[in-house]
Design an enzyme around this catalytic site. Structure first.
Site, PDB file in Angstrom:
ATOM      1  N   ASP A  73       0.822  -1.216   0.000  1.00  0.00           N
ATOM      2  CA  ASP A  73       0.000   0.000   0.000  1.00  0.00           C
ATOM      3  C   ASP A  73       0.857   1.268   0.000  1.00  0.00           C
ATOM      4  OD1 ASP A  73      -2.248   1.653   0.099  1.00  0.00           O
ATOM      5  OD2 ASP A  73      -2.366   1.576   2.283  1.00  0.00           O
ATOM      6  N   TYR A  74       1.987   1.237  -0.701  1.00  0.00           N
ATOM      7  CA  TYR A  74       2.737   2.481  -0.883  1.00  0.00           C
ATOM      8  C   TYR A  74       1.887   3.454  -1.697  1.00  0.00           C
ATOM      9  CZ  TYR A  74       7.154   0.589   0.863  1.00  0.00           C
ATOM     10  OH  TYR A  74       8.147   0.069   1.658  1.00  0.00           O
ATOM     11  N   GLU A  75       1.875   4.724  -1.271  1.00  0.00           N
ATOM     12  CA  GLU A  75       1.061   5.733  -1.952  1.00  0.00           C
ATOM     13  C   GLU A  75       1.868   6.936  -2.412  1.00  0.00           C
ATOM     14  OE1 GLU A  75      -2.301   6.590   0.545  1.00  0.00           O
ATOM     15  OE2 GLU A  75      -2.895   4.476   0.680  1.00  0.00           O
ATOM     16  N   HIS A  76       3.162   6.977  -2.038  1.00  0.00           N
ATOM     17  CA  HIS A  76       4.049   8.079  -2.423  1.00  0.00           C
ATOM     18  C   HIS A  76       5.391   7.481  -2.825  1.00  0.00           C
ATOM     19  CE1 HIS A  76       1.024  10.688  -0.612  1.00  0.00           C
ATOM     20  NE2 HIS A  76       1.046   9.866   0.436  1.00  0.00           N
TER      21      HIS A  76
END
Length: 311
Positions: A158-161
């Site tokens: 769930d990396y978002e950046h």
């Protein structure tokens, strides 16, 4: 002449078989059908929620997803650690002993850990590898320890950046999942993208090269506009099913205050029943148990009831 005709006929049959085989190999993967999988993120808000608080329907496959493990330092001012993961969930209430206990009391429960998330220490939790090889080696080592300590079965990404390009992200995460599966440390893996250009570039690059090792797509449909209608939700679902072709796409809601996407009040479960009738519903996940606790896990019960019914 007869022998020649027989030979030509045999050749024609072989050629036709070869062409049909080629056509089958070029077909896209078959779309995933309905599943009774329910998934719940837990532990990010540190409000005391425990596994045993959440109702578990014996008629579903149930995955708790611990949020989060992050490759940042866990004390002082957080900084990237190049794949050396630390625990950032409420480990006091969601301990190894409690993880083992919930699996013992509910044979249909599996546990996973989510990697990355939105923020750490009030700043973005950026994906920041020093190099592909070093990040993968560090991640395999650190996560193997966490997974074994907490009796986990899988990981969620769930990396978002990002401070790395899509190809680097794809290689790092793809190799990580591959190695953990080959060594028997995990039995499943999922990704958690949402409708953002930068996010989608990274996850679609991962899916294109390593989609075969990813079991579930926890698409964050609650990141869409809060005015989303049932028809718009179904359109969004079909779009992501096309993007992550052949993947098992889960519908989703958030139980935080003022969430986006299609809410239960505006027809989320009606949309899920439509997807189920169309044999498209790969499961349902909810963000998160922490915020559902105050409402008695109302929507967790409703989601599991819908999934546990066979027709």
């Amino acid at each position: 002449m007869i022998a020649a005709r027989n030979l030509m006929a045999s050749f024609a049959v072989f050629s036709l078989f070869f062409l049909l085989l080629q056509a089958l190999l070029l077909l896209p993967p078959s779309a995933a059908s309905n599943s009774n999988l329910f998934r719940e993120y837990i532990g990010a808000l540190f409000n005391g929620v425990r596994f045993s608080d959440v109702p578990v329907d014996p008629g579903v496959q149930f995955h708790f997803i611990l949020a989060f493990a992050i490759d940042y330092t866990s004390v002082g001012s957080p900084s990237p650690t190049n794949g050396k993961f630390n625990i950032f969930w409420d480990s006091q209430n969601l301990s190894p002993a409690r993880a083992a206990a919930i699996k013992s009391s509910h044979p249909n429960v599996r546990l996973a850990v989510s990697l990355g998330g939105d923020t750490v220490g009030g700043r973005f939790a950026n994906f920041t590898p020093s190099s592909i090889d070093s990040w993968v080696d560090n991640a395999v080592a650190s996560l193997t320890g966490i997974i074994k300590q907490y009796h986990l079965d899988g990981i969620d990404v769930d990396y978002e950046h990002f401070e790395a390009d899509p190809d680097t992200f794809a290689e790092c995460v793809g190799r990580l999942v591959t190695r953990l599966k080959r060594s028997g440390v995990i039995s499943f893996a999922s990704i958690a993208p949402f409708d953002d250009d930068e996010v989608q570039r990274h996850y679609l690059a991962l899916w294109k090269k390593y989609g075969q090792v990813i079991d579930y797509v926890n698409f964050q449909f609650y990141a869409y506009d809060a005015r989303t209608t049932v028809s718009q939700f179904l359109s969004h679902f079909d779009q992501q099913k096309s993007n992550y072709r052949g993947g098992r796409i889960l519908a989703s809601i958030s139980t935080e205050k003022n969430p986006g996407g299609l809410s239960p009040q505006n027809g989320f479960f009606r949309a899920c029943r439509t997807l189920k009738k169309q044999d498209k519903l790969g499961g349902i996940f909810i963000w998160a148990a922490d915020s559902s606790k105050s409402d008695g896990f109302r929507y967790e019960k409703q989601a599991q009831s819908l999934l546990s019914v066979s027709s």
